[in-house]
Design an enzyme around this catalytic site. Sequence first.
Site, PDB file in Angstrom:
ATOM      1  N   GLU A 267      35.580 -33.871 -29.128  1.00 36.75           N
ATOM      2  CA  GLU A 267      35.709 -33.715 -30.490  1.00 36.75           C
ATOM      3  C   GLU A 267      35.965 -35.070 -31.462  1.00 36.75           C
ATOM      4  O   GLU A 267      35.580 -35.024 -32.306  1.00 36.75           O
ATOM      5  CB  GLU A 267      36.956 -32.585 -30.793  1.00 36.75           C
ATOM      6  CG  GLU A 267      37.149 -32.392 -32.211  1.00 36.75           C
ATOM      7  CD  GLU A 267      38.139 -31.318 -32.468  1.00 36.75           C
ATOM      8  OE1 GLU A 267      38.776 -30.638 -31.250  1.00 36.75           O
ATOM      9  OE2 GLU A 267      38.570 -31.055 -33.563  1.00 36.75           O
TER      10      GLU A 267
ATOM     11  N   ASP B  47      46.736 -34.020 -31.735  1.00 39.52           N
ATOM     12  CA  ASP B  47      45.380 -33.162 -31.558  1.00 39.52           C
ATOM     13  C   ASP B  47      44.184 -33.724 -30.754  1.00 39.52           C
ATOM     14  O   ASP B  47      43.358 -34.422 -31.279  1.00 39.52           O
ATOM     15  CB  ASP B  47      44.941 -32.656 -32.791  1.00 39.52           C
ATOM     16  CG  ASP B  47      43.856 -31.412 -32.595  1.00 39.52           C
ATOM     17  OD1 ASP B  47      43.529 -31.075 -31.511  1.00 39.52           O
ATOM     18  OD2 ASP B  47      43.519 -30.968 -33.734  1.00 39.52           O
TER      19      ASP B  47
ATOM     20  N   GLU C  54      46.956 -22.339 -37.239  1.00 38.74           N
ATOM     21  CA  GLU C  54      45.644 -22.533 -37.838  1.00 38.74           C
ATOM     22  C   GLU C  54      45.127 -21.414 -38.365  1.00 38.74           C
ATOM     23  O   GLU C  54      44.007 -20.792 -38.141  1.00 38.74           O
ATOM     24  CB  GLU C  54      44.776 -23.298 -36.944  1.00 38.74           C
ATOM     25  CG  GLU C  54      45.163 -24.800 -36.812  1.00 38.74           C
ATOM     26  CD  GLU C  54      44.232 -25.588 -35.998  1.00 38.74           C
ATOM     27  OE1 GLU C  54      43.297 -24.949 -35.324  1.00 38.74           O
ATOM     28  OE2 GLU C  54      44.285 -26.896 -36.234  1.00 38.74           O
TER      29      GLU C  54
HETATM   30  O1  GCW Z   1      41.463 -29.803 -32.414  1.00 44.80           O
HETATM   31  C1  GCW Z   1      41.815 -28.461 -33.185  1.00 44.80           C
HETATM   32  C2  GCW Z   1      40.132 -28.287 -33.544  1.00 44.80           C
HETATM   33  C3  GCW Z   1      40.059 -26.855 -33.617  1.00 44.80           C
HETATM   34  C4  GCW Z   1      40.697 -26.101 -32.465  1.00 44.80           C
HETATM   35  C5  GCW Z   1      42.158 -26.192 -32.591  1.00 44.80           C
HETATM   36  C6  GCW Z   1      42.886 -25.913 -31.568  1.00 44.80           C
HETATM   37  C7  GCW Z   1      40.205 -23.984 -31.407  1.00 44.80           C
HETATM   38  O2  GCW Z   1      39.732 -29.042 -34.496  1.00 44.80           O
HETATM   39  O3  GCW Z   1      38.595 -26.464 -33.760  1.00 44.80           O
HETATM   40  O4  GCW Z   1      40.367 -24.623 -32.635  1.00 44.80           O
HETATM   41  O5  GCW Z   1      42.328 -27.724 -32.374  1.00 44.80           O
HETATM   42  O6  GCW Z   1      43.205 -26.608 -30.312  1.00 44.80           O
HETATM   43  O7  GCW Z   1      43.318 -24.650 -31.487  1.00 44.80           O
END
Ligand code: GCW
Length: 706
Positions: A373, A345, A272
């Site tokens: 989340e 995720d 990311e």
């Molecule tokens: O779930 C996603 C989240 C990001 C997060 C990423 C990760 C910290 O939307 O906010 O960043 O995973 O776990 O690295």
Amino acid sequence: MSNTARNAALGLLLGLTTAIAAPADDGSGLWLRTPIPENAYHMDTDKPISPTMNIVLSELSRFRQRNWAVETDKHRNDLGSEGFEIRIMNDMVKIRAQTDIGLLYGAYHLLRDQACGSQITDNYYVKEVPYYKYRMLNHWDNLDGTVERGYAGNSIWKWDELPGTVSPRYAEYARANASIGINATVLNNVNASPKMLLTENLQKVKAIADVLRPYGIRVFLSVNFASPMVIGNLKDADPLKTEVAAWWRDKAKEIYTLIPDFGGFLVKANSEGQPGPCDYGRTHADGANVMADALKPYGGVVIWRAFVYGQKPQERVQQALLEFQPLEGKFRDNVIVQAKNGPLDFQPCEPFHPLFGKITKIPLAMEFQITQEYLGQSNHLAYLATLWKEVLDSDTYQNGPGSTVAKKIAESGMIAGVANIGDDVNWTRHPFAQANWYAFGRLAWNPDLKADAIAKEWLAQTFTPNPAFVDPVCDMMMSSVPAIRQYMMPLGLAHIFASTLGNHYGPGPWLYQTGNESFLKYASLLSTNENVPGRKVFDATETELGADRTKKGTGTVMQYNAPLCDQFNDLKTCPERYWLWFHRIGWKQKMPTGDTFWEHLCGQFESGAKTAATYPGIWESVKIYVDPERYNLVLGRLKLQAREAVWWKDACILFYQSVNKLPLPKGITPPIYDLAKLKRISFPNNVHFCPKPEDVNRALDGALKK
Ligand code: GCW
């Protein structure tokens, strides 16, 4: 009077007493609500005692049932450095451990039993040793005070005031963690600022570490891979360059001079947008090893995250295994690779991460997400212990039947949870989110504990041990994740939120369709690369829904060991909760349950919404046991949750109907919302935002049909 009637009358009496007695409670005391008496203890000896022993003694002054004594016994190797034994001797409760920390855990155990209403009788005996070595929170807290995916206010770490001002909250935090066995914490976000490692910030970290230490908690930091470049002024951060290695060595030395028991680094690299070794054509192993070498002399570890995707044109959920399997045997022995519970995720329902069944040499840590989340953030009640248990108890068949994920992560001894803690008075905003912090700690101590037993413990300590309260509320908690899965993403649907990297709040299945490539790519689902087989199979079409990850599709099932691979591959044997995760299913297809897939799917949304609709009533029925402050806070949120369940149900059913043109199946409550209006709902799209209940209610009022 019949027994039932008598019990009801008794319950009422008890309830009334409690109602009169239930004092206002802002939730700040968490599950530790019995105050420590003033003049808690005194020592008859001049012998100096450790800060930890001080805490043990003052905590035990809350224990009222019997006389007690504590004793360290260096020869009790069976208890390890954190275990304890409690027995009754000469009419006295005696806690024994090898270390003061062991005594502290013993003290909290005893106090928990007392708060849960147990009588400490003559045959009381407990011996406990924690299952995992590192029981860790991962904070996603930033130096500017925000918290990524934090829904309970700002960070508890007040970087601006540190090190001069040390908030009393740090000790309260340490105490709460110690009381449930958490012994490690990563203070900052994995999307780490290189500035975290500046000397001035390390001084602040030291101040926090000094507060946490007597509670047995070691501090770790997330580090940015490009730190040597950004704050060290080196040309690059290539892990194979000697000057880069030297920079990490010097930094490690500086840290350990300040914090001798520093735990190590957590790293999100080449994920990311974060920098990493791949930027220089190096591997994840090269990247982890340069830091591991620097930490090794001090006993520190590197925790390297496996959450990588998007670098290569492969299906997202397969990428971690494809990336890390070839690196087996290439990591230093003080590197642990940390994988999320599932390969996508932190979705409401994912199968366990394939790494846990396929990796043999690299020690793997578990990363759970305590912050919600993707499960309603701080507006929904989602008791996550059921989800975590499902993962921990999953059999990977790596070494034949019985190879559970819980056992697999014992190889690294590390289990981490992304914290849901903020500077709100009650720490987590939704009072029931405290239960997830609590349950995480308890499962990290002992993954064999049952989710309902943990819920009951938490309820008893946090509200009242009265079964008339505990039993129905525990049932509600236990039903919450299954209900959320049904009303949000049933049957293995995943990531159909109204935003991708933004707020992840509310439904948006219409966004993940061909033509909206950036959403598709993020959510997964499938790569946007034309050459990846089955890349288009995520769309909802006139004929079908789901992702074909079978052997004939993207082949993801092959990342699981036999017999799971074949089980998942065949819709007839695939667990219902993963149907759409692994299969593309025709709307009119007959399901093993006898109904068509469309009927079945709608039935799931309906059933989830119906369960959520019962929550406000359940809570109202226990009103007399709860102080008004927490009662109202919870009630407002449960009403919102019930309403949002209908939002999800209606949004999904209406959207899928717009694609498949099928009538609403019999028995499904007709939608009350208008699809076009639902599509227009939007909230500020940032990573630390959870809309206020009143704002969601207003938005939903505006989306009603007329
Ligand atoms: O779930 C996603 C989240 C990001 C997060 C990423 C990760 C910290 O939307 O906010 O960043 O995973 O776990 O690295």
